[in-house]
Write an enzyme that holds these catalytic residues in place. Structure first.
Site, PDB file in Angstrom:
ATOM      1  N   SER A   1       0.847  -1.191   0.000  1.00  7.48           N
ATOM      2  CA  SER A   1       0.000   0.000   0.000  1.00  7.48           C
ATOM      3  C   SER A   1       0.882   1.240   0.000  1.00  7.48           C
ATOM      4  O   SER A   1       1.633   1.473   0.956  1.00  7.48           O
ATOM      5  CB  SER A   1      -0.894  -0.001   1.243  1.00  7.48           C
ATOM      6  OG  SER A   1      -1.439   1.280   1.407  1.00  7.48           O
TER       7      SER A   1
ATOM      8  N   HIS B   1      -1.272  -1.549  -4.132  1.00  6.18           N
ATOM      9  CA  HIS B   1      -2.512  -1.145  -3.477  1.00  6.18           C
ATOM     10  C   HIS B   1      -2.576   0.384  -3.385  1.00  6.18           C
ATOM     11  O   HIS B   1      -1.702   1.023  -2.795  1.00  6.18           O
ATOM     12  CB  HIS B   1      -2.552  -1.778  -2.090  1.00  6.18           C
ATOM     13  CG  HIS B   1      -3.852  -1.651  -1.375  1.00  6.18           C
ATOM     14  ND1 HIS B   1      -4.920  -2.478  -1.617  1.00  6.18           N
ATOM     15  CD2 HIS B   1      -4.250  -0.789  -0.407  1.00  6.18           C
ATOM     16  CE1 HIS B   1      -5.923  -2.133  -0.838  1.00  6.18           C
ATOM     17  NE2 HIS B   1      -5.552  -1.099  -0.093  1.00  6.18           N
TER      18      HIS B   1
ATOM     19  N   ASP C   1      -4.813   3.504  -2.082  1.00  5.85           N
ATOM     20  CA  ASP C   1      -5.890   3.875  -1.163  1.00  5.85           C
ATOM     21  C   ASP C   1      -6.454   5.249  -1.495  1.00  5.85           C
ATOM     22  O   ASP C   1      -5.775   6.260  -1.306  1.00  5.85           O
ATOM     23  CB  ASP C   1      -5.353   3.895   0.271  1.00  5.85           C
ATOM     24  CG  ASP C   1      -5.086   2.503   0.795  1.00  5.85           C
ATOM     25  OD1 ASP C   1      -6.013   1.682   0.798  1.00  5.85           O
ATOM     26  OD2 ASP C   1      -3.934   2.234   1.193  1.00  5.85           O
TER      27      ASP C   1
ATOM     28  N   MET D   1      -9.112   8.094  -0.615  1.00  4.72           N
ATOM     29  CA  MET D   1      -9.959   8.532   0.508  1.00  4.72           C
ATOM     30  C   MET D   1     -10.527   9.917   0.230  1.00  4.72           C
ATOM     31  O   MET D   1      -9.799  10.797  -0.252  1.00  4.72           O
ATOM     32  CB  MET D   1      -9.128   8.595   1.788  1.00  4.72           C
ATOM     33  CG  MET D   1      -8.415   7.301   2.108  1.00  4.72           C
ATOM     34  SD  MET D   1      -7.465   7.486   3.620  1.00  4.72           S
ATOM     35  CE  MET D   1      -6.652   5.904   3.674  1.00  4.72           C
TER      36      MET D   1
ATOM     37  N   HIS E   1      -8.333   0.678  -3.967  1.00  7.20           N
ATOM     38  CA  HIS E   1      -9.231   0.548  -2.814  1.00  7.20           C
ATOM     39  C   HIS E   1      -9.926   1.891  -2.589  1.00  7.20           C
ATOM     40  O   HIS E   1      -9.343   2.819  -2.026  1.00  7.20           O
ATOM     41  CB  HIS E   1      -8.380   0.129  -1.588  1.00  7.20           C
ATOM     42  CG  HIS E   1      -9.134   0.059  -0.302  1.00  7.20           C
ATOM     43  ND1 HIS E   1      -8.495  -0.071   0.921  1.00  7.20           N
ATOM     44  CD2 HIS E   1     -10.463   0.091  -0.023  1.00  7.20           C
ATOM     45  CE1 HIS E   1      -9.397  -0.105   1.881  1.00  7.20           C
ATOM     46  NE2 HIS E   1     -10.599   0.002   1.344  1.00  7.20           N
TER      47      HIS E   1
ATOM     48  N   MET F   1     -12.149   4.310  -0.758  1.00  7.75           N
ATOM     49  CA  MET F   1     -12.794   4.583   0.530  1.00  7.75           C
ATOM     50  C   MET F   1     -13.523   5.905   0.356  1.00  7.75           C
ATOM     51  O   MET F   1     -13.126   6.950   0.901  1.00  7.75           O
ATOM     52  CB  MET F   1     -11.736   4.660   1.636  1.00  7.75           C
ATOM     53  CG  MET F   1     -11.228   3.291   2.036  1.00  7.75           C
ATOM     54  SD  MET F   1      -9.701   3.368   2.990  1.00  7.75           S
ATOM     55  CE  MET F   1      -8.526   3.376   1.651  1.00  7.75           C
TER      56      MET F   1
ATOM     57  N   MET G   1     -11.193  -5.692   5.829  1.00  4.19           N
ATOM     58  CA  MET G   1     -10.374  -4.708   6.554  1.00  4.19           C
ATOM     59  C   MET G   1     -10.050  -5.244   7.941  1.00  4.19           C
ATOM     60  O   MET G   1     -10.947  -5.662   8.690  1.00  4.19           O
ATOM     61  CB  MET G   1     -11.124  -3.380   6.703  1.00  4.19           C
ATOM     62  CG  MET G   1     -11.322  -2.583   5.424  1.00  4.19           C
ATOM     63  SD  MET G   1      -9.801  -2.234   4.529  1.00  4.19           S
ATOM     64  CE  MET G   1      -8.900  -1.227   5.721  1.00  4.19           C
TER      65      MET G   1
ATOM     66  N   GLY H   1      -8.865   4.269   6.850  1.00  5.33           N
ATOM     67  CA  GLY H   1      -8.578   5.698   6.952  1.00  5.33           C
ATOM     68  C   GLY H   1      -7.109   6.027   7.168  1.00  5.33           C
ATOM     69  O   GLY H   1      -6.647   7.064   6.714  1.00  5.33           O
ATOM     70  N   PHE H   2      -6.406   5.133   7.856  1.00  5.17           N
ATOM     71  CA  PHE H   2      -5.012   5.457   8.185  1.00  5.17           C
ATOM     72  C   PHE H   2      -4.120   4.214   8.123  1.00  5.17           C
ATOM     73  O   PHE H   2      -4.579   3.116   8.478  1.00  5.17           O
ATOM     74  CB  PHE H   2      -4.919   6.056   9.597  1.00  5.17           C
ATOM     75  CG  PHE H   2      -5.683   7.341   9.723  1.00  5.17           C
ATOM     76  CD1 PHE H   2      -5.092   8.550   9.394  1.00  5.17           C
ATOM     77  CD2 PHE H   2      -7.018   7.332  10.129  1.00  5.17           C
ATOM     78  CE1 PHE H   2      -5.813   9.741   9.485  1.00  5.17           C
ATOM     79  CE2 PHE H   2      -7.755   8.512  10.216  1.00  5.17           C
ATOM     80  CZ  PHE H   2      -7.139   9.722   9.892  1.00  5.17           C
TER      81      PHE H   2
ATOM     82  N   GLY I   1      -0.586   2.226   9.473  1.00  7.04           N
ATOM     83  CA  GLY I   1       0.138   2.118  10.740  1.00  7.04           C
ATOM     84  C   GLY I   1      -0.693   1.727  11.951  1.00  7.04           C
ATOM     85  O   GLY I   1      -0.240   1.908  13.084  1.00  7.04           O
TER      86      GLY I   1
ATOM     87  N   ASP J   1      -6.403  -6.290   4.691  1.00  5.32           N
ATOM     88  CA  ASP J   1      -5.750  -4.965   4.657  1.00  5.32           C
ATOM     89  C   ASP J   1      -5.778  -4.322   6.037  1.00  5.32           C
ATOM     90  O   ASP J   1      -6.850  -4.084   6.606  1.00  5.32           O
ATOM     91  CB  ASP J   1      -6.517  -4.097   3.638  1.00  5.32           C
ATOM     92  CG  ASP J   1      -5.967  -2.690   3.487  1.00  5.32           C
ATOM     93  OD1 ASP J   1      -4.893  -2.394   4.033  1.00  5.32           O
ATOM     94  OD2 ASP J   1      -6.628  -1.890   2.797  1.00  5.32           O
ATOM     95  N   GLY J   2      -4.577  -4.030   6.552  1.00 11.83           N
ATOM     96  CA  GLY J   2      -4.463  -3.279   7.800  1.00 11.83           C
ATOM     97  C   GLY J   2      -3.644  -4.006   8.858  1.00 11.83           C
ATOM     98  O   GLY J   2      -4.009  -5.102   9.265  1.00 11.83           O
ATOM     99  N   GLY J   3      -2.533  -3.395   9.238  1.00  3.45           N
ATOM    100  CA  GLY J   3      -1.731  -3.942  10.334  1.00  3.45           C
ATOM    101  C   GLY J   3      -0.991  -5.225   9.999  1.00  3.45           C
ATOM    102  O   GLY J   3      -0.588  -5.965  10.901  1.00  3.45           O
TER     103      GLY J   3
HETATM  104  C1  DX5 Z   1      -6.145   1.934   5.578  1.00  4.17           C
HETATM  105  C2  DX5 Z   1      -5.712   1.492   4.214  1.00  4.17           C
HETATM  106  C3  DX5 Z   1      -4.594   0.544   4.190  1.00  4.17           C
HETATM  107  C4  DX5 Z   1      -3.304   1.057   4.797  1.00  4.17           C
HETATM  108  C5  DX5 Z   1      -2.564  -0.125   5.316  1.00  4.17           C
HETATM  109  O1  DX5 Z   1      -7.365   2.540   5.474  1.00  4.17           O
HETATM  110  O2  DX5 Z   1      -6.777   0.868   3.534  1.00  4.17           O
HETATM  111  O3  DX5 Z   1      -4.353   0.021   2.891  1.00  4.17           O
HETATM  112  O4  DX5 Z   1      -2.513   1.749   3.879  1.00  4.17           O
HETATM  113  O5  DX5 Z   1      -1.483   0.320   6.030  1.00  4.17           O
HETATM  114  P1  DX5 Z   1      -0.776  -0.576   7.147  1.00  4.17           P
HETATM  115  O6  DX5 Z   1      -0.267  -1.821   6.448  1.00  4.17           O
HETATM  116  O7  DX5 Z   1       0.315   0.289   7.661  1.00  4.17           O
HETATM  117  O8  DX5 Z   1      -1.812  -0.929   8.179  1.00  4.17           O
HETATM  118 ZN    ZN Z   2      -6.333  -0.168   1.626  1.00  4.37          ZN
END
Ligand code: DX5
Ligand code: ZN
Length: 214
Positions: A7, A32, A34, A36, A65, A67, A135, A140-141, A143, A173-175
């Site tokens: 991402s 990926h 993102d 938003m 993706h 959002m 998800m 949204g973010f 990290g 996706d996420g963490g």
């Molecule tokens: C969050 C995004 C993710 C994000 C993942 O809303 O959809 O794709 O960039 O970032 P990490 O891998 O740092 O959680």
């Molecule tokens: Zn994403």
């Protein structure tokens, strides 16, 4: 072998050209992106012009993706640069119609669920999905910390995909990091999105290879 979709949300955009070369060398499966809008999620990132520019510099498929609120309004715009185009079940568009709208462009469709959505709610749409994205953080973010509740959702979706004999990919996706990635793969994920874990690592190539080896 797991597929990886780095991402770029957490990337240093001025370094991206070199990083794309590294990704190509180690066989990254998708990139990926993102998108938003500051309405569906409390953050604003980038839109179609940026994705079109990035696409010019790489042969890696674009995994977009969205959002954004009522995404059906922007499918035609993003279909120009996306290879897989995904939107949120919760975003206020007619789900089946929007999946069909994506597929009518000859690209792959993806339906995404937030942590508040149960997998059973999207079972009826699976035949129209080339990929489903679960998800594992609130969108949204980058990290954030991986939510283990995503594992049960992945298992349920994997079981339903197998039961119906569908070829739909399952993405998470996420963490994602070295602890969460093997758990997600064991729960049935085919594609791992990884943002900060890849872009903040001191050796991007090694990190990508480790995740793909799972
Ligand atoms: C969050 C995004 C993710 C994000 C993942 O809303 O959809 O794709 O960039 O970032 P990490 O891998 O740092 O959680
Ligand atoms: Zn994403």
């Amino acid at each position: 072998m797991a597929k990886i979709s780095p991402s770029v949300l957490t990337a240093d955009f001025l370094e991206l050209k070199n990083q794309l070369k590294i990704f190509e060398e180690c066989g990254v499966d998708m990139l990926h992106m993102d998108v938003m809008d500051g309405i569906f999620v409390p953050n604003i990132s980038f839109g179609a012009p940026i994705i079109e520019k990035v696409k010019k510099h790489t042969s890696i498929p674009m995994d977009v993706h969205l959002m954004i609120d009522r995404p059906h309004r922007y499918i035609d715009m993003f279909a120009k640069s996306a290879d897989i185009l995904g939107f949120h079940f919760e975003a206020g568009s007619d789900v089946a119609e929007t999946l069909k709208q994506i597929k009518a462009h000859g690209i792959r469709s993806c339906l995404t669920i937030k942590p508040c959505t149960e997998p059973e709610e999207i079972f009826e749409f699976l035949p129209l999905c080339d990929m489903v994205l679960v998800m594992s953080v609130e969108p949204g973010f980058g990290g954030q910390k991986f939510m283990p509740s995503a594992l049960d959702k992945l298992k349920k979706l994997r079981a339903e995909i197998e039961r119906r004999g569908l070829s739909c990919l399952l993405e998470v996706d996420g963490g994602i990091n070295k602890e969460a990635a093997p758990l997600a793969v064991a729960a049935g994920a085919d594609v791992l999105v990884a943002g900060s874990y890849v872009f903040d690592s001191s050796d991007i190539k090694k990190t990508v290879r480790e995740i793909r080896a799972l």
